[in-house]
Design a protein around this motif. Sequence first.
Motif, short mmCIF file in Angstrom:
data_model
loop_
_atom_site.label_atom_id
_atom_site.label_comp_id
_atom_site.label_asym_id
_atom_site.label_seq_id
_atom_site.Cartn_x
_atom_site.Cartn_y
_atom_site.Cartn_z
N THR A 71 5.72 -13.56 -7.59
CA THR A 71 4.89 -13.55 -6.49
C THR A 71 4.94 -12.19 -5.44
OG1 THR A 71 5.19 -16.09 -5.86
CG2 THR A 71 4.56 -14.79 -3.98
N ALA A 72 6.06 -11.61 -5.44
CA ALA A 72 6.27 -10.21 -4.71
C ALA A 72 5.56 -9.37 -5.65
CB ALA A 72 7.72 -10.11 -4.63
N ALA A 73 5.92 -9.34 -6.80
CA ALA A 73 5.36 -8.30 -7.95
C ALA A 73 3.68 -8.71 -7.87
CB ALA A 73 5.58 -8.81 -9.26
N ALA A 74 3.09 -9.67 -7.72
CA ALA A 74 1.60 -9.70 -7.94
C ALA A 74 0.95 -9.38 -6.45
CB ALA A 74 1.40 -11.33 -7.81
N LEU A 75 1.87 -9.56 -5.49
CA LEU A 75 1.32 -8.89 -3.98
C LEU A 75 1.46 -7.47 -4.13
CD1 LEU A 75 0.32 -9.81 -1.31
CD2 LEU A 75 2.64 -9.81 -0.49
N ARG A 76 2.42 -6.89 -4.85
CA ARG A 76 2.23 -5.48 -4.85
C ARG A 76 1.48 -4.71 -5.68
NH1 ARG A 76 8.20 -6.09 -4.47
NH2 ARG A 76 8.29 -6.37 -6.70
N GLN A 77 0.83 -5.81 -6.94
CA GLN A 77 0.07 -4.93 -7.76
C GLN A 77 -1.48 -5.08 -7.56
OE1 GLN A 77 0.50 -7.06 -11.49
NE2 GLN A 77 -0.45 -5.31 -12.86
N ILE A 78 -1.75 -6.22 -6.85
CA ILE A 78 -3.33 -6.47 -6.47
C ILE A 78 -3.95 -5.07 -5.85
CG2 ILE A 78 -4.85 -7.65 -4.98
CD1 ILE A 78 -3.26 -10.18 -5.66
N PRO A 79 -3.21 -4.69 -4.74
CA PRO A 79 -3.76 -3.36 -4.13
C PRO A 79 -3.85 -2.30 -5.31
CG PRO A 79 -2.25 -4.24 -2.58
CD PRO A 79 -2.19 -4.73 -3.85
N LEU A 80 -3.11 -1.92 -6.27
CA LEU A 80 -3.06 -1.04 -7.28
C LEU A 80 -4.24 -1.35 -8.11
CD1 LEU A 80 0.70 -0.50 -8.12
CD2 LEU A 80 -0.78 0.41 -6.40
N LEU A 81 -4.39 -2.50 -8.46
CA LEU A 81 -5.48 -3.20 -9.42
C LEU A 81 -6.91 -2.81 -8.79
CD1 LEU A 81 -4.29 -6.28 -10.95
CD2 LEU A 81 -4.25 -4.22 -11.98
N ASP A 82 -6.95 -3.01 -7.49
CA ASP A 82 -8.11 -2.84 -6.63
C ASP A 82 -8.72 -1.28 -6.81
OD1 ASP A 82 -10.39 -3.73 -5.26
OD2 ASP A 82 -9.27 -3.42 -3.19
N ALA A 83 -7.81 -0.62 -6.60
CA ALA A 83 -7.94 0.94 -6.29
C ALA A 83 -8.30 1.41 -7.80
CB ALA A 83 -6.81 1.81 -5.93
N ALA A 84 -7.66 0.86 -8.93
CA ALA A 84 -8.03 1.19 -10.37
C ALA A 84 -9.27 0.88 -10.77
CB ALA A 84 -6.69 0.71 -11.38
N HIS A 85 -9.74 -0.38 -10.33
CA HIS A 85 -11.03 -0.86 -10.64
C HIS A 85 -12.15 -0.15 -9.95
CE1 HIS A 85 -14.39 -3.97 -10.60
NE2 HIS A 85 -14.00 -3.86 -11.82
N ASP A 86 -11.81 0.41 -8.86
CA ASP A 86 -13.10 0.86 -8.14
C ASP A 86 -13.02 2.38 -8.67
OD1 ASP A 86 -13.35 -0.90 -6.14
OD2 ASP A 86 -12.27 0.23 -4.59
N HIS A 87 -11.99 2.87 -9.20
CA HIS A 87 -12.14 4.32 -9.93
C HIS A 87 -12.62 4.10 -11.26
CE1 HIS A 87 -10.54 8.02 -12.03
NE2 HIS A 87 -10.15 7.20 -12.79
N TYR A 88 -12.42 2.82 -12.00
CA TYR A 88 -13.09 2.72 -13.37
C TYR A 88 -14.75 2.61 -12.93
CZ TYR A 88 -15.03 -0.16 -17.13
OH TYR A 88 -15.81 -0.72 -17.85
N VAL A 89 -14.91 1.68 -12.27
CA VAL A 89 -16.46 1.52 -12.10
C VAL A 89 -17.21 2.81 -11.76
CG1 VAL A 89 -18.31 0.58 -10.54
CG2 VAL A 89 -16.16 -0.89 -11.23
#
Length: 559
Positions: free
Chosen positions: A238-256
């Motif tokens: 749960t802690a790992a998912a909570l830490r990772q989601i903001p990173l994925l959000d930034a990476a996805h914005d960069h990807y698009v």
Amino acid sequence: MTASLRALRALALLAGFYLMGVALLMVLAAADWVLLTRHLVTQSVYLVLGTVFTSVALMAPILRGMFAFLLAGRRSSGAGGCPVTPQEQPELWAEVLEAARRAGTQAPDEVILTEGVNAAVAERARLLGLLPGRRRMYLGVPLLTGLTVPRLRAVLAHEFGHYSNQDTRLAGVTMRGRAAVLHTVNAFGSGDNRAYAFVGGLYVRYAHLFLKVTQSIARRQELAADQAAACQAGRDPTAAALRQIPLLDAAHDHYVDTYALMGRAASALPPVGEFHGGFRQLLAARQPDALSELAAARRPPRPSPYDSHPPVSERLALIEALPDDGLTDDLAAPSALSLLRDQDGLLATLEERILPAEASALQRLDWPDLVMVRALSDARGWAEPLQMAVRRALRIAHASVTTAGGAPPGPLSEGAAGVVVAESATSSAAAADSGTATETGARLPSLEDVLDAIDGGLLWMEVADRMPKPAQAARLTGRSARNFIRPAVWDAVAGLVHLHLIAEGLARPDVSWAGRPGLALPEDWEERMDAAIDAAVDDAPDTTPLRALLGGDNRIRPE
């Protein structure tokens, strides 16, 4: 005060938000009755019409607010996407049903895959959620791409945790009420008259009071959902998912922005299914530290005083303070995307449902072709201001030499002379220095022409002054003016070099999922080219290093 009492207080305020509209209508009706029945305005037709017009103008925003408030509870909170059935995606549905069973709550009627880094459960409820309705679960494909299966289980447990706690039933009404209040306030944004501004101001002030009172309920609900996720899926996942989601959000914005929309200059899209599917390749090529750098470079959103979510640091601290439950975060666990069958077909279907209808008419290019399209567009954009300035400078130099009956100052190549001849052949309107709109038919100077103009002493005498610059920079002179415009000149020369290398087949596209897409230049060119362009745009320009480089051994880097 318990959570239930807080929710009841919020429910009373919610009813007051609606009753405020009724009260405003009653006050308005009473005022009209007094004015009309007491003959205060009936002596004049114009006064009667004015009273009616004023009443309608005031009633419109009030009724708009009331209907917006009533309809807000019926609106789905999720975005569009691609619904998947248990028969189509049994593995994903098995995880969703198991998470609902563990949470002791009703499973969703639909699972819809979306384009964002998000997960949500929505219910098309009636009366602001007092009566149940059809449930939908929204899962973002980029979220599934970046999370492992154990971390996805934590996300699912969190979402279902919003509905499993008995103390949060009225809190669920409160959350829908917050959405309804915000929707009503936003409904006044389209009004531009004073009646809308006055009534909207009343609603905004009441909304601020409601949001402030309900904020503790909303945050308590988020923390309760975190606790439910940790209990069911494990503290560490749960802690790992909570830490990772903001990173994925930034990476996805960069990807698009950097990859998926790379071909917009040529009205082109990636291959079918790759508009969203290419995110898989970016994540496979990037290390966690690289994702953290993308998130750190992203401008953080302005915090809202009424944000329903507590800060991530606070949520993580509470989760990590829980006792060890023995459920570790398995970094080698399979990606949650592996739960989906026929990924390529599903991604293609998602594109059809998410992308606008106009996208179907756009051409589809492979990733290397998209990189080349972007590289050509960028290089032309960098080079054109300098090319236009050189063309005007050459025209003026040619005109002055022709008038004097002498020879052009400095060497001019045959190509540069051709530019001058083309300029002379344009219409008289195009002879004006500012008439760039009528000059589009004339050929732009080549790299060789630009270098000849630099060697002829035109760069800092004529060309730089004709480069576009903001009005405040027009007053600069001497070295200050040169230093201001030099970066733009440098980029323009680099763009011309790139165009030359592309035309000669000496540069190839590099998708570079681990870095940034661009051109792979000939071997050992990067550092040498920078130094050569520096010399060409110096206060005392010298194009010899760049000419030597262009005439040297231009080998392509090995694959």
